[in-house]
Write a protein that holds these residues in place. Structure first.
Motif, PDB file in Angstrom:
ATOM      1  N   ARG A 134       6.418  55.060  35.734  1.00 22.70           N
ATOM      2  CA  ARG A 134       7.304  54.098  35.382  1.00 22.70           C
ATOM      3  C   ARG A 134       8.523  55.048  35.441  1.00 22.70           C
ATOM      4  NH1 ARG A 134       6.801  51.251  29.719  1.00 22.70           N
ATOM      5  NH2 ARG A 134       6.604  53.303  28.987  1.00 22.70           N
ATOM      6  N   TYR A 182      14.024  60.003  35.952  1.00 23.00           N
ATOM      7  CA  TYR A 182      12.955  60.465  35.166  1.00 23.00           C
ATOM      8  C   TYR A 182      11.791  59.220  35.145  1.00 23.00           C
ATOM      9  CZ  TYR A 182      16.037  63.417  32.474  1.00 23.00           C
ATOM     10  OH  TYR A 182      17.203  64.246  32.134  1.00 23.00           O
ATOM     11  N   ALA A 218      12.878  55.864  35.448  1.00 22.62           N
ATOM     12  CA  ALA A 218      14.288  55.315  35.023  1.00 22.62           C
ATOM     13  C   ALA A 218      15.352  56.185  35.767  1.00 22.62           C
ATOM     14  CB  ALA A 218      14.407  55.748  33.619  1.00 22.62           C
ATOM     15  N   VAL A 219      16.177  55.520  36.515  1.00 21.27           N
ATOM     16  CA  VAL A 219      17.111  56.178  37.275  1.00 21.27           C
ATOM     17  C   VAL A 219      18.220  56.698  36.146  1.00 21.27           C
ATOM     18  CG1 VAL A 219      18.626  56.012  39.051  1.00 21.27           C
ATOM     19  CG2 VAL A 219      16.542  54.891  39.497  1.00 21.27           C
ATOM     20  N   THR A 234      22.679  58.943  31.054  1.00 17.02           N
ATOM     21  CA  THR A 234      22.378  57.410  30.951  1.00 17.02           C
ATOM     22  C   THR A 234      21.620  56.790  31.898  1.00 17.02           C
ATOM     23  OG1 THR A 234      24.284  56.961  32.081  1.00 17.02           O
ATOM     24  CG2 THR A 234      24.636  57.090  29.816  1.00 17.02           C
ATOM     25  N   ILE A 235      20.355  56.177  31.798  1.00 18.62           N
ATOM     26  CA  ILE A 235      19.498  55.685  32.550  1.00 18.62           C
ATOM     27  C   ILE A 235      19.232  53.886  32.529  1.00 18.62           C
ATOM     28  CG2 ILE A 235      18.199  57.779  32.404  1.00 18.62           C
ATOM     29  CD1 ILE A 235      16.342  56.383  30.363  1.00 18.62           C
ATOM     30  N   THR A 236      18.577  53.516  33.595  1.00 21.84           N
ATOM     31  CA  THR A 236      18.218  52.430  33.802  1.00 21.84           C
ATOM     32  C   THR A 236      16.878  52.336  32.868  1.00 21.84           C
ATOM     33  OG1 THR A 236      16.719  52.813  35.696  1.00 21.84           O
ATOM     34  CG2 THR A 236      18.929  52.145  36.165  1.00 21.84           C
ATOM     35  N   GLY A 237      16.737  50.827  32.690  1.00 25.33           N
ATOM     36  CA  GLY A 237      15.285  50.426  31.933  1.00 25.33           C
ATOM     37  C   GLY A 237      15.906  50.222  30.545  1.00 25.33           C
ATOM     38  N   ILE A 276      18.475  59.033  28.012  1.00 24.57           N
ATOM     39  CA  ILE A 276      17.444  59.984  27.783  1.00 24.57           C
ATOM     40  C   ILE A 276      17.978  61.414  27.627  1.00 24.57           C
ATOM     41  CG2 ILE A 276      16.909  60.622  30.195  1.00 24.57           C
ATOM     42  CD1 ILE A 276      14.060  60.557  29.465  1.00 24.57           C
ATOM     43  N   TYR A 314      11.282  64.914  25.036  1.00 27.84           N
ATOM     44  CA  TYR A 314      12.329  63.992  25.442  1.00 27.84           C
ATOM     45  C   TYR A 314      12.516  62.756  24.673  1.00 27.84           C
ATOM     46  CZ  TYR A 314      11.466  66.649  29.823  1.00 27.84           C
ATOM     47  OH  TYR A 314      11.193  67.466  30.730  1.00 27.84           O
ATOM     48  N   ILE A 371       5.770  63.255  31.819  1.00 32.15           N
ATOM     49  CA  ILE A 371       7.213  63.092  32.368  1.00 32.15           C
ATOM     50  C   ILE A 371       7.616  64.061  33.367  1.00 32.15           C
ATOM     51  CG2 ILE A 371       8.516  64.274  30.322  1.00 32.15           C
ATOM     52  CD1 ILE A 371      10.095  61.549  30.303  1.00 32.15           C
TER      53      ILE A 371
END
Lengths: 145, 145
Positions: free
Chosen positions: B132, B67, B134-135, A96-99, A104, A67, B104
């Motif tokens: 943790r 994730y 990540a959306v 595309t992700i938040t954070g 990812i 990953y 993960i």
DNA sequence: GTTGAAAGCGTGGTGAC
DNA sequence: GTCACCACGCTTTCAAC
């Protein structure tokens, strides 16, 4: 498409060969009612089919998975990212992700060498500043969606 | 694991609910012989299960993906993790990884509420210290493999 | 429209060979 | 690997909600 249908889909996801009668008693319906609902879901295209889950290692030997988090400079252009990622065969899924990270990427390749090549192609993309990789030690679950 | 086994896997990929007798006549075997082969493939871990294929968008619109990194206390038991994760329908794929996190998990659910429920089930697992998440903002690539 | 119940029959599952 | 067996579950029909 009500709550019962969703429960049936969840049960079938876990065991796609479950009997209608067994499904019926878990959702409080008769076997024939369950079958009609499943047939209707198939006709509507919600259910596209039933399949077997195969361990990918069994066919082409143990591959390598990773990953990879993508950190970009400035603004991220999803369209451009998508074109770049689609061109890399090793990419299984990506978003595309938040954070902290911007995106990812789930990679699968036949060996470490091929993985490194794929990684390098990701890093060459426009706006990609750096990456953070996590190699998969043991695959726990993989559903074909 | 011979050519017949591979043909059976291919046929089951197309129709995971096919009858043993139907499979048998397509590979030139009896129903019971087919069943023994499939049982053997399951016992050896080549076949990990049977499932239904659902159109993600047809079910309840676009849905939500995330994730989730799992951080565990002390030693991680992959077998126990696998059993726990397999019981959560929202889990698309998962694996133990290198790096800070121990594992993960790729989740997909119909809405944020269901995502939260799935997350809570992951947190309840033995040895899971914290997570943790990540959306996923936009899905860029998804290959059914 | 939906469902549950009953009957006939096909199939799964097992054992012997 | 095949064949034979029995019981179970699927499929269909029908009446009812």
């Amino acid at each position: 498409m009500d709550a019962t249908d969703r429960r049936l889909l969840d049960l079938l996801r876990v065991d796609g060969r479950a009997g209608w009668a067994e499904l019926g008693e878990r959702v409080g319906l008769s076997a024939s009612a369950v079958r009609r609902r499943v047939d209707r879901l198939s006709a509507r295209g919600v259910i596209t089919g039933f399949t077997v889950q195969v361990d990918p290692d069994a066919e082409t030997g143990p591959g390598v998975e990773a990953y990879v988090e993508l950190f970009c400079r400035g603004t991220v252009a999803p369209g451009e990212l998508q074109r770049m990622l689609s061109a890399v065969p090793e990419v299984v899924s990506a978003g595309t992700i938040t954070g902290e990270a911007d995106a990812i990427v789930h990679l699968r390749s036949r060996d470490v060498r091929a993985l490194e090549d794929a990684l390098e192609r990701l890093r060459m993309a426009a706006n990609v500043d750096h990456t953070r990789s996590a190699v998969v030690l043991s695959r726990l679950v993989h559903r074909s969606a």
